[in-house]
Design an enzyme around this catalytic site. Structure first.
Site, PDB file in Angstrom:
ATOM      1  N   ARG A   1      10.630  -5.350   1.923  1.00  0.00           N
ATOM      2  CA  ARG A   1       9.901  -4.153   2.362  1.00  0.00           C
ATOM      3  C   ARG A   1      10.896  -3.320   3.146  1.00  0.00           C
ATOM      4  O   ARG A   1      11.399  -3.780   4.187  1.00  0.00           O
ATOM      5  CB  ARG A   1       8.700  -4.571   3.217  1.00  0.00           C
TER       6      ARG A   1
ATOM      7  N   HIS B   1       5.036   1.176  -4.097  1.00  0.00           N
ATOM      8  CA  HIS B   1       4.402  -0.073  -3.634  1.00  0.00           C
ATOM      9  C   HIS B   1       3.837  -0.788  -4.870  1.00  0.00           C
ATOM     10  O   HIS B   1       2.618  -0.890  -5.059  1.00  0.00           O
ATOM     11  CB  HIS B   1       3.301   0.249  -2.627  1.00  0.00           C
TER      12      HIS B   1
ATOM     13  N   GLN C   1       1.115  -3.602  -4.729  1.00  0.00           N
ATOM     14  CA  GLN C   1      -0.211  -3.072  -4.415  1.00  0.00           C
ATOM     15  C   GLN C   1      -0.898  -2.579  -5.693  1.00  0.00           C
ATOM     16  O   GLN C   1      -2.070  -2.865  -5.939  1.00  0.00           O
ATOM     17  CB  GLN C   1      -0.088  -1.932  -3.401  1.00  0.00           C
TER      18      GLN C   1
ATOM     19  N   ASP D   1      -5.416   6.416   1.235  1.00  0.00           N
ATOM     20  CA  ASP D   1      -4.467   5.654   2.066  1.00  0.00           C
ATOM     21  C   ASP D   1      -4.250   6.465   3.339  1.00  0.00           C
ATOM     22  O   ASP D   1      -4.646   7.635   3.440  1.00  0.00           O
ATOM     23  CB  ASP D   1      -3.161   5.453   1.275  1.00  0.00           C
TER      24      ASP D   1
ATOM     25  N   CYS E   1      -5.592   0.605   0.206  1.00  0.00           N
ATOM     26  CA  CYS E   1      -4.631  -0.512   0.272  1.00  0.00           C
ATOM     27  C   CYS E   1      -4.686  -1.225   1.613  1.00  0.00           C
ATOM     28  O   CYS E   1      -4.257  -2.370   1.721  1.00  0.00           O
ATOM     29  CB  CYS E   1      -3.226   0.010   0.014  1.00  0.00           C
TER      30      CYS E   1
ATOM     31  N   ARG F   1      -3.734  -9.130  -3.867  1.00  0.00           N
ATOM     32  CA  ARG F   1      -2.276  -9.045  -3.679  1.00  0.00           C
ATOM     33  C   ARG F   1      -1.642 -10.395  -4.022  1.00  0.00           C
ATOM     34  O   ARG F   1      -0.622 -10.479  -4.698  1.00  0.00           O
ATOM     35  CB  ARG F   1      -1.956  -8.654  -2.231  1.00  0.00           C
TER      36      ARG F   1
HETATM   37  N1   CP Z   1      -1.456  -3.022   1.779  1.00  0.00           N
HETATM   38  C1   CP Z   1      -0.398  -3.560   2.436  1.00  0.00           C
HETATM   39  O1   CP Z   1       0.734  -3.551   1.917  1.00  0.00           O
HETATM   40  O2   CP Z   1      -0.690  -4.069   3.652  1.00  0.00           O
HETATM   41  P1   CP Z   1       0.368  -4.556   4.758  1.00  0.00           P
HETATM   42  O3   CP Z   1       1.146  -3.336   5.179  1.00  0.00           O
HETATM   43  O4   CP Z   1      -0.427  -5.160   5.853  1.00  0.00           O
HETATM   44  O5   CP Z   1       1.301  -5.548   4.107  1.00  0.00           O
HETATM   45  N1  NVA Z   2       1.460   4.387   2.676  1.00  0.00           N
HETATM   46  C1  NVA Z   2       1.372   3.279   3.597  1.00  0.00           C
HETATM   47  C2  NVA Z   2       0.984   2.034   2.871  1.00  0.00           C
HETATM   48  C3  NVA Z   2       0.796   0.832   3.764  1.00  0.00           C
HETATM   49  C4  NVA Z   2       0.461  -0.410   2.991  1.00  0.00           C
HETATM   50  C5  NVA Z   2       2.693   3.089   4.302  1.00  0.00           C
HETATM   51  O1  NVA Z   2       3.734   3.188   3.643  1.00  0.00           O
HETATM   52  O2  NVA Z   2       2.686   2.870   5.505  1.00  0.00           O
END
Ligand code: CP
Ligand code: NVA
Length: 331
Positions: free
Chosen positions: A129, A156, A159, A250, A289, A317
């Protein structure tokens, strides 16, 4: 539109248990999963089919990653991704090893090249990430093991696989379904867009003109849509969600983005509330998400209401990611 089917020959995965001696079709997947655009429609459908089997009978796959170790790198906070990866890899018999890089972004202490060349000596795959998507491209270039994107500023993909699995579980034929993403045209929006296009469905993005999806992502998606039969609508007109199967939103400010009151102000009329869901229709699902901000991108009434499937998405997930791990690593 025709429903994609798995057309490539599928390896067979022996379950290794006498009482479950039948084999399971495993889709062939590319080396890395950096964005959903790395997968074609039949491969996505194959992964979803596998995820359904994993979810229904996890014990059959309990040795799939036996003896394997997966590096999990986090430059940003996480609940769902970290939990679903750690628990999921454990359930497949593998060993997850967490690297919390929130105070030391990748490339600062040592180069991405050196990081990759180290990781490949101990691990069978790396899931990361990251703040900048380019870091994943570099890691994939320098690292001789599969790289999985578990969220970047642009995409993502894990997701989106979970989201499509959730729609499939609700009985929707993806190629015949219509999903609307409402709000900031961000990483989650990009991956949902790419996924719906790959499977030949319809995707509407309802957002302010100055906060729509990345033009390059849209342009590439339109080219692919011409081949898959998908339909893409990008608009600022709320009536465009009439009749959709699901409305997805989101957070307005993603992780790593600076607070931006002007952006929040321009997104305020794109809040998902009862009025917008009424335009969509009584059967429309609500998707997010997570993490969610009640009263900002969605009202509590909607996210906590009967059409919300957000916790199914969260659970899925694990199953969607595990399908990718099995497809990529299991022998
Ligand atoms: N949806 C998602 O990726 O959640 P987190 O940021 O908690 O991993
Ligand atoms: N768009 C959000 C998604 C979190 C799962 C972010 O990048 O923070």
């Amino acid at each position: 539109m025709t429903s994609p089917t798995v057309s490539t020959p599928s390896p067979k995965f022996p379950t290794g248990r006498a009482e479950h001696s039948e084999t399971v079709d495993i889709p062939s997947v590319p080396e890395n999963l950096l964005c959903i655009g790395d997968l074609d429609g039949p491969t996505i459908i194959g992964l979803l089919d596998l995820a359904v089997k994993l979810k229904a009978n996890p014990a059959r796959f309990s040795n799939a990653l036996a003896g394997m170790s997966i590096a999990l790198i986090f430059e940003k906070p996480s609940l769902r991704t970290r939990a679903s990866l750690e628990v999921g890899i454990h359930r497949l018999g593998g060993q997850p090893v967490i690297f919390d890089q929130q105070d030391s972004p990748i490339g600062r202490r040592e180069s991405v090249h050196d990081l990759g060349r180290n990781l490949e000596r101990w691990f069978d795959a790396v899931a990361a990430r990251v703040h900048r998507h380019e870091v994943l491209d570099q890691l994939a270039t320098h690292c001789d093991i599969p790289v999985l994107n578990t969220l970047s500023d642009l995409h993502h993909p894990c997701q989106a696989l979970a989201d499509l699995l959730t729609l499939h579980e609700r009985g929707l034929v993806l190629a015949d379904s219509h999903v609307a993403f409402v709000g900031d045209g961000n990483n989650v929006c990009h991956s949902l867009l790419q996924a719906m296009v790959a499977v030949g469905g319809r995707i509407t993005v309802l957002s302010p003109e100055n906060h729509g999806p990345d033009p390059k992502v849209i342009s590439e998606a339109r080219s692919l849509a011409a081949r898959t039969g998908a339909e893409i609508i990008v608009t600022s007109e709320p009536t465009a969600v009439a009749g959709v199967d699901a409305i997805y939103t989101d957070s307005w400010i993603s992780m790593g983005e600076a607070e931006d009151p002007a952006k929040v102000a321009s997104l305020a009329r794109f809040r998902v509330d009862a009025a917008l869901m009424a335009i969509a229709g009584p059967n429309a699902l609500f998707m997010h998400c997570l993490p969610a901000h009640r009263g900002e991108e969605v009202t509590a009434e909607i996210i906590d209401g009967p059409t919300s499937v957000v916790f199914d998405q969260a659970e899925n997930r694990l199953h969607a990611q595990n399908a990718w791990f099995v497809a990529r690593l299991a022998r």
